[in-house]
Design a protein around this motif. Structure first.
Motif, PDB file in Angstrom:
ATOM      1  N   UNK A   4       1.066  -1.396  -0.008  1.00 29.69           N
ATOM      2  CA  UNK A   4       0.106  -0.164   0.131  1.00 29.69           C
ATOM      3  C   UNK A   4       0.877   1.436   0.063  1.00 29.69           C
ATOM      4  N   UNK A   5       1.755   1.024   0.845  1.00 30.26           N
ATOM      5  CA  UNK A   5       2.719   2.270   1.033  1.00 30.26           C
ATOM      6  C   UNK A   5       3.555   2.625  -0.378  1.00 30.26           C
ATOM      7  N   UNK A   6       4.118   1.526  -0.955  1.00 29.07           N
ATOM      8  CA  UNK A   6       4.725   1.737  -2.348  1.00 29.07           C
ATOM      9  C   UNK A   6       3.661   2.490  -3.257  1.00 29.07           C
ATOM     10  N   UNK A   7       2.414   1.722  -3.728  1.00 27.82           N
ATOM     11  CA  UNK A   7       1.823   2.399  -4.317  1.00 27.82           C
ATOM     12  C   UNK A   7       1.248   3.830  -4.108  1.00 27.82           C
ATOM     13  N   UNK A   8       1.133   4.200  -2.761  1.00 30.84           N
ATOM     14  CA  UNK A   8       0.905   5.562  -2.423  1.00 30.84           C
ATOM     15  C   UNK A   8       2.029   6.403  -2.636  1.00 30.84           C
ATOM     16  N   UNK A   9       3.310   6.132  -2.645  1.00 33.54           N
ATOM     17  CA  UNK A   9       4.289   6.853  -2.642  1.00 33.54           C
ATOM     18  C   UNK A   9       4.485   7.313  -4.235  1.00 33.54           C
ATOM     19  N   UNK A  10       4.326   6.263  -4.845  1.00 30.97           N
ATOM     20  CA  UNK A  10       4.654   6.575  -6.388  1.00 30.97           C
ATOM     21  C   UNK A  10       3.422   7.287  -6.953  1.00 30.97           C
ATOM     22  N   UNK A  11       2.279   6.937  -6.610  1.00 26.15           N
ATOM     23  CA  UNK A  11       1.244   7.979  -7.061  1.00 26.15           C
ATOM     24  C   UNK A  11       1.121   9.193  -6.558  1.00 26.15           C
ATOM     25  N   UNK A  12       1.815   9.266  -5.386  1.00 22.63           N
ATOM     26  CA  UNK A  12       1.962  10.818  -5.014  1.00 22.63           C
ATOM     27  C   UNK A  12       2.938  11.536  -5.790  1.00 22.63           C
ATOM     28  N   UNK A  13       4.114  10.897  -5.908  1.00 18.47           N
ATOM     29  CA  UNK A  13       5.206  11.594  -6.759  1.00 18.47           C
ATOM     30  C   UNK A  13       4.688  11.918  -7.995  1.00 18.47           C
ATOM     31  N   UNK A  14       3.764  10.900  -8.525  1.00 20.74           N
ATOM     32  CA  UNK A  14       3.612  10.781  -9.992  1.00 20.74           C
ATOM     33  C   UNK A  14       2.339  12.121 -10.142  1.00 20.74           C
ATOM     34  N   UNK A  15       1.445  12.143  -9.100  1.00 24.67           N
ATOM     35  CA  UNK A  15       0.236  13.132  -9.356  1.00 24.67           C
ATOM     36  C   UNK A  15       0.944  14.419  -8.910  1.00 24.67           C
ATOM     37  N   UNK A  16       1.588  14.554  -7.877  1.00 21.46           N
ATOM     38  CA  UNK A  16       1.865  15.782  -7.485  1.00 21.46           C
ATOM     39  C   UNK A  16       3.280  16.255  -7.396  1.00 21.46           C
ATOM     40  N   UNK A  17       4.054  15.445  -8.177  1.00 21.84           N
ATOM     41  CA  UNK A  17       5.612  15.905  -8.060  1.00 21.84           C
ATOM     42  C   UNK A  17       5.770  16.998  -9.029  1.00 21.84           C
ATOM     43  N   UNK A  18       4.832  17.617  -9.750  1.00 21.64           N
ATOM     44  CA  UNK A  18       5.145  18.729 -10.450  1.00 21.64           C
ATOM     45  C   UNK A  18       5.361  19.875  -9.486  1.00 21.64           C
ATOM     46  N   UNK A  19       4.784  19.938  -8.468  1.00 23.62           N
ATOM     47  CA  UNK A  19       5.007  20.906  -7.581  1.00 23.62           C
ATOM     48  C   UNK A  19       6.229  21.343  -7.003  1.00 23.62           C
ATOM     49  N   UNK A  20       7.310  20.242  -7.189  1.00 22.72           N
ATOM     50  CA  UNK A  20       8.626  20.331  -6.545  1.00 22.72           C
ATOM     51  C   UNK A  20       9.234  21.287  -7.206  1.00 22.72           C
ATOM     52  N   UNK A  21      10.386  21.888  -6.737  1.00 18.69           N
ATOM     53  CA  UNK A  21      11.316  22.777  -7.422  1.00 18.69           C
ATOM     54  C   UNK A  21      12.274  21.715  -7.980  1.00 18.69           C
ATOM     55  N   UNK A  22      12.913  22.165  -9.053  1.00 21.65           N
ATOM     56  CA  UNK A  22      13.699  21.359  -9.881  1.00 21.65           C
ATOM     57  C   UNK A  22      14.942  20.473  -8.730  1.00 21.65           C
ATOM     58  N   UNK A  23      15.570  21.576  -8.019  1.00 22.27           N
ATOM     59  CA  UNK A  23      16.801  21.007  -7.167  1.00 22.27           C
ATOM     60  C   UNK A  23      16.095  19.864  -6.300  1.00 22.27           C
ATOM     61  N   UNK A  24      14.775  20.290  -5.754  1.00 27.27           N
ATOM     62  CA  UNK A  24      14.528  19.242  -4.789  1.00 27.27           C
ATOM     63  C   UNK A  24      14.332  17.780  -5.367  1.00 27.27           C
ATOM     64  N   UNK A  25      14.025  17.746  -6.864  1.00 29.86           N
ATOM     65  CA  UNK A  25      13.883  16.424  -7.410  1.00 29.86           C
ATOM     66  C   UNK A  25      15.294  15.561  -7.252  1.00 29.86           C
ATOM     67  N   UNK A  26      16.516  16.438  -7.226  1.00 30.65           N
ATOM     68  CA  UNK A  26      17.589  15.707  -6.707  1.00 30.65           C
ATOM     69  C   UNK A  26      17.612  14.790  -5.668  1.00 30.65           C
TER      70      UNK A  26
END
Length: 1704
Positions: A1029-1051
């Motif tokens: 469950x956690x894995x699915x949530x983690x990746x869904x979250x990053x997929x759904x909302x990752x756009x909000x992060x600043x680029x350096x944060x992706x590092x």
């Protein structure tokens, strides 16, 4: 109508005339002088009326004359006339028309009548009217009038006596009233009184005005008379009684105190005459002792005389009351006397009247106060006030102790005792319904066997005496039993009431003054006058001991509810007063008394006993007697209303509560309720007592701390009567109201109350240690109640209150105690938060945190029940106050998150409910700084291992939280940035660095990172479901909302979150336990694919890898801008490789899927690889897709409302079109080659067969895995084909070959293999072919230099073709044929490679078709290779694993040759094909003359088809090879010819049945062989003589052989007779016959010149032999023979003449 109005005057005149006429009529005969006087009187009146305007004045002037006729009439002594005259005189008087002289005359006339004893009543009336209507009578006249009345008082006639007495009293009053009126008139005028001369007995009265003088003379004479001396002024007195005199004195003193106080002369009389007189008259009473002089007393006067004594006491009362200020010393004597009269040795009646007198004093508090000031507070003075109180007390005690000696009859009298005469009955017990004999329970006191009834003596506050009023009695009355007690009791109560009321009024006035002065001058400190307080304190100090002694005794003895009520009220008011005055000892003493009375007798309560000990050590001496403070004995017959258990550490018996105890308890409640402010330290006593009572009654606390009747846990011992049952709710209500009223206490008193409750609570806790018995929860409940009502000033009591509950009660081992501690604490916190504070909590952060802090502290308590309570209250707080918590959130969240694995499920469940509520309802309202805490708390619920469902749901919450971050991103960012600035500023000021996790990233990104990190932790939880469950949530979250992060944060996301997670998962997976997990708890079945930890971890690995890959895929353009993308790419590939090579099919396969994903290979299932298509699928017009690429290079898609982004996030496609100019990035070759290397390493390692003999089977990769692996290649190749070398191709070939060789495990075979008979390729085989196909297509369109790879591809394909006959080996693994494998055993099954080989063959042919002419193909002898490979299936023919194989091989050979032979002929000179020809000849040989026999079950049709194939081969030879013999090596041609020859006479197989024999002999084939042979032999002149020779030789051999066979047959047939020949022989002959017929056909078709003569000869020579055969018996032979003989007709023709043209 007034007497002076005209009408009244007119009436008066008429009446007078009428009276005079009547008089003259009466006297006409007997008294003529009177008649004449009357008539002249009429004339006189008429004259006056006519002459004067003011008729009344005129009448008054002439009144002597006007009255004269009437006086004369009286002189007649004739009753009728006298009455008429007196009436007329009275009328004149009433109109005030009598002058002084006339008055004198009237008085004289009345005196005469008196002496004659006439009309006595009328006389008194006339005197009265005369004296009351005007003031004309003075001096001697007045004194004469008064003496007249006195004289009439002492007549023989009773009525006259009484009337006269009344008149005297009225006259005396009138005299003094005149004086008062005179004083009023002269009020304003100040006179100089002359100096007083001497101190003579008869003081000079010259200084007095007329009326005053009269009064003075009268009073002086009264004293004289009482003292039995001669009067000075009242001349003519004949006799007088002392009693009457005393009564008159008393009435004057009582009615006109002002006269004595204002005029010195009168004051002097008081001091000099009255007081000595009283003291003198008292003497017999003082000396008298009951029983000492009973019979023969020498001086009889000495005996106390009731009437006088009683009147003296009345006088004394008046003196004390009004003239105390004048007669201080005298009063001291009087009071001392009074006290003495209460002595037990005095007669009963004397004690009774003395008590009545004392009672009269008791109702005058101001007087008592004066006593206190004048005596008690002076040095060397008698303590009069104290003595009075003590005397009353002693008197009451003596009544209980000393039997009533003087009144024996009363002692034995029953209740309502009739023995004491009517008086007793009247005064008896005033029961509820009057006195009805002994039926009603009479109010009474009972003490140690002494029973004293109680009567109603006077209304409260008034001293209505009985015996002091008995002015008519001469003998001392018998006093009913209990009368004295009743009066003393009333006196006592009135005393208390009076003093307290007075002092309290003055206190109130003083407080009011203080308040006013504070308002007027706030800074000026108001000081009360000191005197007043001293007096009050002295009064209380003087009286409290005596009062307490008496009241306690009475309370103990009382059997009547009302009496008890009154006593308690008195004690209560005293306690309250002492409290207000700050007198602690008396206050506590009174409270202790009430407390003791509330509890059962001898009840052990330490607080009280210590207090009582202090008091009883002070025994107070009253006139030598010891007054003990009586401790309740309570053997009294009280009604028992309750039986309960005492509150003590050791269980004891039961105790009994009586109705009186309950009554006292109510008083105690009342005391605390109304006077809490003055209790101070005595709260301790009050509350301790209440606690015990509540316990005995079995009241238990309920919600909010109110006590309700409840059964005790050990409750069988508690017995309550109905009476008390109805009372209980009332008591519990009062109890609650008592603590409600604490809101009116000032802060200090409130602290006293709280301290008292805390120490009580500590005691209760002490008792509760070590037992599981029900503890006393009184204190805790009441602490709660007190807190609840004082919410408005909660700050001042919060710390002591919550501190006690937290540190002591909530930690207590007794669960009930604990539970209530928590109940109280949480209720207080909830109420505190609910309360509308000023200012509201939102603006008063400090208070809010103060209120919430104890809630947090509760987390440190280890008891689960407490935590449960705590969490339930958090839930309630959230529901009611969630929106307004504000700065309190961190505390609340801290409480929710304080869970540990050692706590029970239910706790965690409750805490989790709170969290769910927070996440669903309150995320928007809480400060953004708390969001991180929410994430942590949710994470900790995920990690707890008590309740799996909660862990899973909490992961769902994390998803909801992430959604919230996403939706309110802008607002949160703003808030967090603002907070960050503030913190940085603080940090700078302190010179520290700001320390927060993931620091360099902006705060909002940090929030996300915390969320990801939490989910990351959960992804490696020991429980598989949580990980998933956690894995699915983690990746869904990053997929759904990752756009909000600043680029350096992706590092940080990539390295710290994703790769870190991958490492952890990989480590855990590789070290996971392989033990089988038995099915989980209960009936949960675990699927076999998840029944070991290793398998469960495999699933996690799969998920994680897939998730990371998906992020790399969808966010690639973003990641590529990071500097270290290549390193990340390499790391990811390494992870994919290690997963792909893991010994777990699931993981390895998934790794490849991820590999495919990051290479952006879309599997055929999902063809939506274009963003546009994806949107089109959801129905978005393509126009919208542009903004996606329009966002700049910085932070794409910041606008969270952009429709496209929402769609991409939620569509599940999760695709993002790369911004323009970046497509090339995907083509970055280094990345692709890195991928190729990974692919190569993976492929090599996974397909390398195991080396050496392995008993324990090593891991063999699964088919889907290999398929996926191979499927990746084509796409990968597209990107690397530019640099793809031959070296790489070889590597690829090894992998492809390896992959195809891998066997399948038997349990997977049914899913992968079709049933063996169906010729279908597995997906792996298809993939392999696809890979080769991609390659060859690429080579085809690629540059020249690529074509060198063709031979390698052919080589690869040929290898696969061989599989049809020789399946590959995989290491040394034993494989079984699929048909023999058992499904459920771990065996390895060899695949059916036939379809694959065949398919490879088809591909090969096709490819050859395309490439036959390519240089490389020719140079590398591809054709020879093909033929060589095909030789195997061709040779095996029927022995092939599958029939289709050889058929396909033949057709392929034919196709290939049809293309290849022309090429070979073309290049024959180059010698490149030299080696091919022998190969080909062998192939033909092997196929056409196979060593394998056809299967038995071959049908005729099948056989014919197969024969047709053989025929096709021969036809190929005849069309493609033989015609070009000159380009072909001779040996080869020779081989072919030999083969054809062999074919044409081929023997049949020996197994045919008779019926089939003709078909099975391949006659068609032989025919074709013949034909070809013949055709080839005769076709044309042979290019080389050698060839021709070969064909001819072959033919002759054939014919010769036929001849032999036929001849042998004929012979055998003959010899055998009837017996049939062997079947083989028959078959052979048939075959030969068929061959002959074929030969004949061939010869006919050939050009004649191609056949030489010897051949013809040989043919014809056969004819006779054929004819020989005709005799054969076999029908089959016959039919064959028929066919063979047929063609010979062509030879039958006439012999041609040799002679041509007529030659013979």
């Amino acid at each position: 109508m007034s007497t002076s109005s005209p009408e009244a005057v007119k009436k008066l005149l008429e009446n007078m005339q009428t009276d005079l006429r009547s008089l003259s009529m009466e006297c006409k005969k007997k008294f003529p002088p009177v008649k004449e006087a009357a008539e002249s009187g009429i004339v006189k009146i008429k004259t006056i009326a006519a002459r004067n305007t003011d008729i009344l004045a005129a009448l008054k002037e002439n009144s002597s004359e006007v009255v004269q006729p009437f006086l004369m009439g009286c002189g007649t002594k004739e009753p009728k006339i006298t009455q008429l005259c007196l009436a007329a005189i009275q009328r004149l008087m009433s109109h005030e028309v009598v002058s002084e002289a006339a008055a004198g005359n009237i008085i004289n006339m009345l005196w005469q009548l008196m002496e004659n004893g006439l009309e006595e009543l009328k006389l008194l009336q006339t005197v009265l009217v005369l004296l009351t209507t005007n003031t004309v009578v003075h001096d001697e006249v007045l004194s004469k009038a008064i003496v007249l009345c006195f004289r009439l008082h002492f007549t023989k006639d009773n009525i006259t006596n009484n009337t006269a007495a009344a008149t005297v009293r009225q006259v005396v009053t009138v005299v003094f009233e005149r004086m008062v009126a005179e004083d009023e008139r002269f009020k304003g005028i100040v006179e100089q009184p002359p100096p007083v001369q001497g101190n003579t007995n008869r003081r000079s009265v010259t200084t007095l005005r007329p009326s005053a003088k009269d009064a003075y003379m009268l009073f002086q004479d009264l004293c004289q008379l009482v003292n039995a001396d001669a009067p000075y002024w009242l001349v003519g007195m004949t006799e007088m009684t002392r009693t009457f005199g005393l009564e008159l004195l008393e009435s004057v003193l009582n009615d006109f105190p002002g006269v004595f106080l204002q005029h010195q002369e009168f004051s002097f009389l008081l001091k000099e005459r009255v007081c000595p007189l009283v003291i003198k008259l008292f003497s017999p009473n003082i000396k008298f002792r009951q029983g000492s002089s009973s019979a023969a007393s020498p001086v009889p006067v000495e005996k106390p005389y009731f009437p006088i004594c009683m009147r003296l006491l009345r006088v004394v009362s008046v003196l004390i009351k009004h003239f105390y200020s004048l007669l201080v010393t005298e009063c001291e004597i009087f009071l001392s006397l009074l006290v003495k009269f209460l002595d037990g040795e005095k007669p009963q009646w004397l004690r009774a009247v003395a008590v009545e007198s004392v009672h009269r004093l008791c109702v005058q508090p101001h007087l008592l106060r004066s006593f206190c000031q004048s005596y008690d507070m002076k040095q060397h003075s008698t303590k009069v006030f104290r003595d009075i109180v003590n005397a009353l007390g002693s008197f009451i005690q003596s009544l209980f102790i000393v039997p009533n000696v003087g009144n024996a009859s009363a002692v034995g009298a029953p209740a309502g005792g009739s023995g004491s005469g009517p008086q007793g009955t009247a005064q008896g017990g005033p029961g509820p319904g009057g006195v009805s004999g002994t039926l009603t329970t009479q109010a009474a006191f009972e003490y140690r066997g002494t029973w004293i009834p109680l009567m109603t003596v006077s209304a409260q506050g008034s001293a209505k005496a009985t015996y002091l009023e008995m002015l008519d009695k001469v003998e001392p009355p018998s006093i009913p039993e209990g009368y004295a007690m009743s009066v003393a009791f009333s006196g006592l109560l009135d005393l208390v009431r009076g003093i307290t009321t007075m002092i309290e009024k003055e206190l109130a006035a003083e407080e009011e003054a203080a308040a006013e002065s504070r308002e007027a001058q706030p800074d000026h400190n108001w000081q009360p006058p000191p005197g007043a307080h001293l007096v009050w304190e002295e009064m209380v100090s003087a009286c409290w001991c005596g009062l307490l002694a008496a009241l306690s005794l009475l309370l103990d003895a009382s059997t009547d509810e009302t009496a008890t009520e009154n006593i308690l009220k008195a004690e209560l008011t005293m306690a309250s007063l002492c409290g207000r005055l700050g007198l602690v000892t008396p206050r506590d003493a009174f409270i202790t008394a009430i407390c003791k009375a509330s509890l059962p007798p001898h009840y052990a309560l330490t607080v009280l006993s210590s207090n009582a000990a202090n008091l009883s050590s002070k025994a107070y001496s009253i006139q030598g007697q010891n007054v003990q403070i009586i401790s309740p004995s309570s053997e009294s017959h009280q009604q028992v209303v309750a039986v309960g258990q005492p509150l003590s550490a050791q269980p004891q018996g039961t105790v009994v509560l009586t109705a009186k105890n309950i009554q006292c308890m109510r008083t105690l409640l009342n005391l605390a309720h109304c006077h809490g402010a003055v209790l101070g330290t005595s709260w301790q006593l009050v509350l301790a007592t209440l606690q015990h009572l509540v316990w005995i009654l079995g009241l238990k606390p309920s919600v909010g701390g109110a006590l309700k009747p409840g059964r005790a846990v050990e409750g069988p011992t508690t017995v309550l009567t109905t009476a008390v049952m109805t009372d209980l709710p009332v008591i519990s209500n009062i109890l609650s109201r008592l603590f409600e009223s604490s809101q009116y206490l000032d802060d200090v008193s409130l602290h006293h109350l709280i301290n008292a409750l805390c120490s009580l609570s500590l005691e209760a806790m002490e008792m509760a240690y070590g037992t599981n018995k029900e503890p006393s929860l009184f204190a805790v409940a009441k602490l709660l109640e007190t807190g609840l009502v004082n919410m408005d000033r909660i700050e001042i009591l919060w710390r002591p209150l919550t501190g006690h509950l937290l540190e002591k009660v909530c930690q207590h081992p007794n669960s009930r105690m604990r539970e209530w501690g928590a109940e109280a604490l949480t209720a207080l916190i909830k109420a505190g938060l609910d309360y509308k504070h000023e200012p509201p909590l939102g603006q008063n952060q400090r208070l809010q945190l103060l209120l919430l802090n104890p809630l947090k502290e509760l987390s440190n308590v280890l008891h689960a029940d407490i935590r449960q309570k705590q969490l339930e209250s958090v839930l309630q707080i959230l529901q009611s106050q969630g929106d307004s918590l504000g700065p309190g959130w961190p505390l609340v969240l801290g409480v929710i998150g304080a869970i540990r694995n050692d706590q029970g499920e239910s706790l965690i469940r409750t805490a989790f409910q709170c969290l769910q509520l927070v996440v669903t309802d309150f995320l928007p309202t809480m400060p953004c700084t708390c969001l991180q805490i929410v994430v942590d708390v949710a994470g900790s619920f995920g990690l707890q291992n008590q309740e799996l469902n909660i862990s899973l749901t909490s992961i769902g919450l994390l998803w909801n939280i992430s959604d919230h971050f996403f939706q309110r991103g802008e607002a949160i960012t703003k808030d967090l940035d603002r907070e960050e600035e503030a913190q940085q500023k603080q940090a700078r000021e302190k010179g520290e660095t700001l320390n927060r996790p993931f620091h360099p990233a902006p705060p909002f990104d940090c929030l996300w990172l915390c969320l990801y990190a939490k989910l990351g932790e959960l992804c490696v939880d020991p429980r598989p479901a949580v990980r998933k469950s956690a894995g699915q949530t983690l990746f869904s979250t990053i997929a759904a909302h990752g756009t909000l992060l600043h680029q350096p944060t992706w590092h940080i996301v990539v390295w710290k979150v994703l790769f870190h997670l991958l490492n952890c998962v990989r480590t855990s997976s590789t070290t996971a336990d392989k033990e089988k997990i038995e099915s989980g708890g209960g009936n949960i079945l675990i699927h076999h694919s998840r029944d070991t930890a290793e398998k469960q971890w495999a699933e996690t690995w799969v998920l994680t890898l897939a998730g990371v890959a998906r992020i790399f895929n969808t966010r690639r353009y973003l990641l590529q801008k990071l500097g270290d993308f290549f390193e990340a790419w390499e790391v990811l590939l390494t992870h994919i490789q290690s997963a792909a090579l893991s010994k777990n099919n699931e993981v390895s396969l998934a790794a490849l899927k991820s590999f495919q994903e990051i290479l952006q290979i879309v599997t055929p299932a999902k063809d939506s690889d274009k963003a546009g298509d994806a949107f089109a699928a959801i129905g978005v017009p393509p126009v919208l897709i542009d903004p996606l690429s329009a966002s700049g290079p910085g932070r794409p898609l910041v606008r969270s409302d952009s429709l496209v982004e929402r769609l991409t996030c939620y569509n599940g496609a999760e695709l993002q079109a790369p911004p323009p100019g970046e497509e090339s990035a995907l083509e970055d070759l280094t990345l692709w080659w890195s991928a190729w290397n990974t692919w190569y390493r993976t492929g090599t390692d996974s397909t390398r067969p195991p080396s050496g003999q392995t008993e324990k089977l090593s891991f063999i990769p699964s088919q889907p895995f290999l398929t996926a692996l191979i499927q990746i290649f084509p796409a990968l190749y597209q990107h690397i084909k530019a640099n793809f070398s031959m070296e790489d191709l070889k590597k690829l070939g090894v992998i492809l070959h390896g992959a195809v060789s891998v066997p399948i495990s038997s349990d997977a075979s049914p899913f992968i293999l079709p049933s063996y008979t169906e010729a279908v390729l597995t997906s792996l085989q298809e993939a392999v072919l696809t890979a080769l196909d991609v390659l060859q297509k690429a080579i085809c369109v690629g540059p020249e230099n690529l074509q060198v790879m063709y031979p390698a591809i052919f080589e690869q394909l040929l290898l696969f073709v061989e599989f049809s006959c020789k399946p590959p080996q995989y290491g040394r693994i034993e494989t079984k044929h699929v048909a023999n494998a058992k499904y459920n055993q771990a065996e390895w099954v060899a695949l059916n490679y036939v379809p694959f080989a065949e398919r490879s063959l088809e591909v090969l042919v096709e490819l050859y078709h395309k490439t036959a002419c390519h240089k490389a193909v020719i140079n590398e002898k591809v054709l020879q290779g093909i033929i060589k490979t095909l030789r195997m299936p061709l040779g095996l023919k029927y022995a092939c694993p599958s029939e289709s194989t050889w058929k396909l091989a033949v057709s392929s050979l034919l196709k290939v040759l049809s293309i290849g032979l022309p090429v070979a002929r073309q290049h024959s000179a180059s010698g490149k094909f030299d080696t091919m020809w022998p190969e080909l000849a062998n192939a033909f040989e092997d196929f056409l003359f196979t060593k394998s026999s056809p299967p038995d079950n071959l049908s005729i049709q099948e056989f014919q088809k197969n024969e047709a194939i053989d025929v096709e081969v021969v036809q190929l030879i005849s069309s493609e090879i033989l015609p070009f013999a000159n380009f072909i090596p001779k040996d080869f041609v020779g081989q072919i010819m030999a083969m054809l020859n062999k074919g044409s006479i081929h023997s049949q197989s020996p197994s045919f049945t008779e019926a089939e024999i003709d078909v099975r002999m391949r006659e068609e084939f032989s025919k074709v062989c013949f034909e070809t042979l013949l055709q080839f032999s005769f076709s044309n002149k042979a290019s080389t003589p050698q060839e021709g020779f070969i064909s001819r030789m072959a033919l002759s051999v054939l014919l010769k052989r036929s001849q032999d066979v036929l001849q042998r047959y004929v012979e055998d047939e003959r010899l055998s007779g009837r017996c049939p020949l062997p079947r083989q022989q028959v078959t052979e002959i048939i075959f030969v016959l068929k061959a002959i017929s074929t030969l004949m056909d061939s010869l006919k078709k050939t050009q004649p010149e191609n056949v030489d003569d010897r051949t013809w000869a040989q043919v014809i020579a056969l004819y006779p032999t054929l004819v020989e055969c005709i005799t054969c018996s076999s029908s089959e032979v016959s039919s064959a023979l028929k066919e063979a003989l047929g063609p010979f007709k062509d030879f039958m023709q006439a012999p041609i003449s040799r002679v041509h043209n007529g030659d013979s």
